[in-house]
Design an enzyme around this catalytic site. Structure first.
Site: not given
Ligand code: C5P
Length: 313
Positions: A25, A152
């Site tokens: 990401k 995350d």
């Protein structure tokens, strides 16, 4: 066919092993609030999954063990601190079964780079063990375990684009109206996420830290798929802290900007730097300029958005 039957048939088709592909990401917005009493920070964290992937394969074994291959494999812990091992342990504990699997990580996401590589492996191992064992955990249960593993990790499961609030684990999916072209420059050393947050706190001492809020222009730019508008709106509140701990990153950011990147920023807590390009050709030019700049270790191009953790067919 039910989800559990599909999972089991998937496992048997691939000789009782399951492989899950999971993306890296980049944070196109990382708004960070003041430190909370628990030490975490409230965030408005706009995650975008990018097409750099780890692949995690789980196979029944005598005992839980982790192996890893790839350019950064030497830096990956192979004990029970690895998020992939912790994911297997958490799912097994909840379902009262043995966690004994061999977890192999084919690692392509940079380690300690601010691209959620460790989180990705946690989400992938969870999805892989669920399929291998036929536990048939609900999406809500998987997301719950992901949030226990790290801030995350839930996003690695869902992929695409999402706004993360709380410490980043409470996700709202976001619309993305086109493909974004990115270039990533990996640094010569890693940065520790807690150290970067501590530096953020140190730099902000004595100042009023505003509540983190998602940027409307940024969400609109994502929804439109407009790279110029996205470039104008990206922001990372951790960037000054990452640059304070790793000043050489300024030269990498400058090299990418000089090569025509629309935006240049530190990815998450860094030290990977991320460059948004207008199209694939421009991304290739920025990548080449960064490779010859002498300011980074390796350079990769990738498109976004990318899907979340997915069982390989
Ligand atoms: O959640 P995760 O284990 O990935 O977080 C790693 C570290 O990053 C935490 O221990 C904390 O120091 C910092 N962090 C934070 N605020 C967040 C997310 C992470 O301070 N929202």
């Amino acid at each position: 066919m039910s989800r559990s039957e599909a999972s089991r048939s998937q496992a048997s088709r691939s000789q009782a092993s399951v492989t899950v592909r999971v993306p890296a990401k980049v944070n196109v917005q990382l708004a960070v609030g003041a430190a909370r009493p628990d030490g975490f920070h409230d965030l408005a964290n706009v995650f975008l999954a990018v097409g750099l992937y780890d692949e995690v394969t789980v196979t029944p074994a005598e005992e839980l063990r982790v192996t890893c291959t790839g350019p950064d494999a030497g830096q990956v812990p192979l004990d029970r601190t690895n998020l992939a091992a912790r994911a297997a342990l958490a799912l097994a504990a909840r379902h009262g079964r043995s966690p004994d699997v061999h977890i192999h990580i084919a690692k392509d996401i940079p380690v300690a780079g601010g691209m959620a590589g460790g989180s990705a492996d946690g989400a992938a191992a969870l999805v892989a063990c669920d399929a291998l064992w036929g536990t048939d955990a609900s999406r809500a249960e998987l997301l719950d375990i992901c949030a226990e593993l790290g801030s995350d990790v839930p996003f690695s499961l869902v992929g695409g684009a999402a706004l993360g609030t709380g410490r980043g684990e409470l996700l709202t999916p976001l619309e993305v109206g086109g493909t974004f072209h990115w270039v990533f420059a990996m640094a010569h050393r890693g940065l520790s996420t807690p150290a970067v947050f501590r530096e953020f706190d140190r730099l902000g001492e004595g100042t009023e830290i505003p509540e983190p809020v998602a940027s409307r222009p940024l969400l609109d730019a994502l929804a439109k798929g407009d790279p110029d508008a996205l470039a104008a709106a990206v922001s990372n509140d951790l960037q000054p802290a990452a640059l304070s701990l790793f000043p050489e990153l300024s030269a990498t950011l400058a090299a990418g900007r000089a090569a025509g990147a629309l935006a240049a920023l530190v990815s998450g807590s860094g030290p990977t730097t991320a460059f948004l390009a207008r199209d694939a050709a421009s991304a290739a030019g920025v990548a080449e300029a960064l490779r010859t700049s002498g300011t980074c270790r390796t350079v990769r191009t990738a498109q976004a958005p990318a899907p979340g953790a997915t069982v390989r067919g």
